[in-house]
Write a protein that holds these residues in place. Structure first.
Motif, PDB file in Angstrom:
ATOM      1  N   PRO A   1       0.829  -1.210   0.000  1.00  0.00           N
ATOM      2  CA  PRO A   1       0.000   0.000   0.000  1.00  0.00           C
ATOM      3  C   PRO A   1       0.868   1.266   0.000  1.00  0.00           C
ATOM      4  O   PRO A   1       1.856   1.346   0.728  1.00  0.00           O
ATOM      5  CB  PRO A   1      -0.791  -0.098   1.307  1.00  0.00           C
ATOM      6  N   ALA A   2       0.508   2.226  -0.823  1.00  0.00           N
ATOM      7  CA  ALA A   2       1.310   3.440  -0.982  1.00  0.00           C
ATOM      8  C   ALA A   2       1.201   4.389   0.206  1.00  0.00           C
ATOM      9  O   ALA A   2       2.068   5.231   0.394  1.00  0.00           O
ATOM     10  CB  ALA A   2       0.894   4.168  -2.251  1.00  0.00           C
ATOM     11  N   GLY A   3       0.187   4.267   0.994  1.00  0.00           N
ATOM     12  CA  GLY A   3       0.006   5.185   2.104  1.00  0.00           C
ATOM     13  C   GLY A   3      -0.594   6.495   1.629  1.00  0.00           C
ATOM     14  O   GLY A   3      -0.991   6.639   0.469  1.00  0.00           O
ATOM     15  N   HIS A   4      -0.616   7.461   2.520  1.00  0.00           N
ATOM     16  CA  HIS A   4      -1.260   8.740   2.241  1.00  0.00           C
ATOM     17  C   HIS A   4      -0.348   9.870   2.700  1.00  0.00           C
ATOM     18  O   HIS A   4       0.217   9.811   3.792  1.00  0.00           O
ATOM     19  CB  HIS A   4      -2.599   8.826   2.990  1.00  0.00           C
ATOM     20  N   LYS A   5      -0.212  10.874   1.869  1.00  0.00           N
ATOM     21  CA  LYS A   5       0.608  12.033   2.209  1.00  0.00           C
ATOM     22  C   LYS A   5      -0.145  12.876   3.234  1.00  0.00           C
ATOM     23  O   LYS A   5      -1.300  13.235   3.029  1.00  0.00           O
ATOM     24  CB  LYS A   5       0.879  12.842   0.941  1.00  0.00           C
ATOM     25  N   LEU A   6       0.494  13.158   4.342  1.00  0.00           N
ATOM     26  CA  LEU A   6      -0.095  13.973   5.411  1.00  0.00           C
ATOM     27  C   LEU A   6       0.923  15.045   5.767  1.00  0.00           C
ATOM     28  O   LEU A   6       1.944  14.755   6.382  1.00  0.00           O
ATOM     29  CB  LEU A   6      -0.428  13.116   6.628  1.00  0.00           C
TER      30      LEU A   6
ATOM     31  N   ASP B   1      -5.744  -0.562   9.173  1.00  0.00           N
ATOM     32  CA  ASP B   1      -6.555  -1.557   8.461  1.00  0.00           C
ATOM     33  C   ASP B   1      -5.962  -1.908   7.097  1.00  0.00           C
ATOM     34  O   ASP B   1      -6.025  -3.058   6.670  1.00  0.00           O
ATOM     35  CB  ASP B   1      -7.988  -1.069   8.276  1.00  0.00           C
ATOM     36  N   GLU B   2      -5.383  -0.912   6.407  1.00  0.00           N
ATOM     37  CA  GLU B   2      -4.751  -1.172   5.102  1.00  0.00           C
ATOM     38  C   GLU B   2      -3.595  -2.157   5.249  1.00  0.00           C
ATOM     39  O   GLU B   2      -3.441  -3.075   4.444  1.00  0.00           O
ATOM     40  CB  GLU B   2      -4.174   0.117   4.497  1.00  0.00           C
ATOM     41  N   ILE B   3      -2.796  -1.950   6.278  1.00  0.00           N
ATOM     42  CA  ILE B   3      -1.638  -2.811   6.501  1.00  0.00           C
ATOM     43  C   ILE B   3      -2.080  -4.204   6.936  1.00  0.00           C
ATOM     44  O   ILE B   3      -1.569  -5.215   6.445  1.00  0.00           O
ATOM     45  CB  ILE B   3      -0.682  -2.177   7.540  1.00  0.00           C
ATOM     46  N   THR B   4      -3.045  -4.278   7.839  1.00  0.00           N
ATOM     47  CA  THR B   4      -3.561  -5.570   8.282  1.00  0.00           C
ATOM     48  C   THR B   4      -4.164  -6.337   7.114  1.00  0.00           C
ATOM     49  O   THR B   4      -3.895  -7.535   6.947  1.00  0.00           O
ATOM     50  CB  THR B   4      -4.605  -5.383   9.405  1.00  0.00           C
ATOM     51  N   ASN B   5      -4.946  -5.663   6.279  1.00  0.00           N
ATOM     52  CA  ASN B   5      -5.539  -6.315   5.103  1.00  0.00           C
ATOM     53  C   ASN B   5      -4.471  -6.785   4.130  1.00  0.00           C
ATOM     54  O   ASN B   5      -4.575  -7.872   3.566  1.00  0.00           O
ATOM     55  CB  ASN B   5      -6.529  -5.387   4.401  1.00  0.00           C
TER      56      ASN B   5
ATOM     57  N   PRO C   1      -2.250 -12.161   9.892  1.00  0.00           N
ATOM     58  CA  PRO C   1      -1.381 -11.082  10.366  1.00  0.00           C
ATOM     59  C   PRO C   1      -0.095 -11.655  10.958  1.00  0.00           C
ATOM     60  O   PRO C   1      -0.043 -12.825  11.320  1.00  0.00           O
ATOM     61  CB  PRO C   1      -2.200 -10.395  11.453  1.00  0.00           C
ATOM     62  N   VAL C   2       0.940 -10.841  11.047  1.00  0.00           N
ATOM     63  CA  VAL C   2       2.214 -11.286  11.610  1.00  0.00           C
ATOM     64  C   VAL C   2       2.049 -11.520  13.100  1.00  0.00           C
ATOM     65  O   VAL C   2       1.499 -10.702  13.811  1.00  0.00           O
ATOM     66  CB  VAL C   2       3.314 -10.225  11.377  1.00  0.00           C
ATOM     67  N   SER C   3       2.521 -12.667  13.542  1.00  0.00           N
ATOM     68  CA  SER C   3       2.458 -13.016  14.958  1.00  0.00           C
ATOM     69  C   SER C   3       3.721 -12.542  15.650  1.00  0.00           C
ATOM     70  O   SER C   3       4.810 -12.660  15.111  1.00  0.00           O
ATOM     71  CB  SER C   3       2.338 -14.529  15.089  1.00  0.00           C
ATOM     72  N   LYS C   4       3.581 -12.030  16.857  1.00  0.00           N
ATOM     73  CA  LYS C   4       4.747 -11.611  17.624  1.00  0.00           C
ATOM     74  C   LYS C   4       5.529 -12.813  18.135  1.00  0.00           C
ATOM     75  O   LYS C   4       6.625 -12.675  18.621  1.00  0.00           O
ATOM     76  CB  LYS C   4       4.325 -10.717  18.778  1.00  0.00           C
TER      77      LYS C   4
END
Length: 75
Positions: free
Chosen positions: A29-34, A43-47, A56-59
């Motif tokens: 995901p490209a993310g968003h400029k802020l 949610d984008e990263i989890t998806n 999802p990555v387990s610790k």
């Protein structure tokens, strides 16, 4: 929740340059400029993790292994 690059790195266990390269190629995901930084919705990263790994990555994963090396060795 918004995540900065350091939080994204921690969540997906990849380095900043790898995330930037993957985002530039469309593989992440490209993310968003802020203002003057880039942020991602959690949610984008989890998806993305679920789509890529199926979970999802387990610790609790082994030390020294990234999700990428674990994923690459799956049969």
């Amino acid at each position: 929740m918004l995540l900065n690059i350091d939080e994204v790195c921690s969540k997906v266990r990849l380095g900043k340059s790898t995330i930037r390269k993957m985002a530039a190629s469309g593989a992440f995901p490209a993310g968003h400029k802020l203002v003057n930084r880039r942020v991602w919705y959690e949610d984008e990263i989890t998806n993305w993790l679920i789509e890529t790994l199926g979970e999802p990555v387990s610790k609790s994963r082994s030390k020294g292994k990234t999700w990428l090396s674990s994923w690459a060795t799956r049969s």
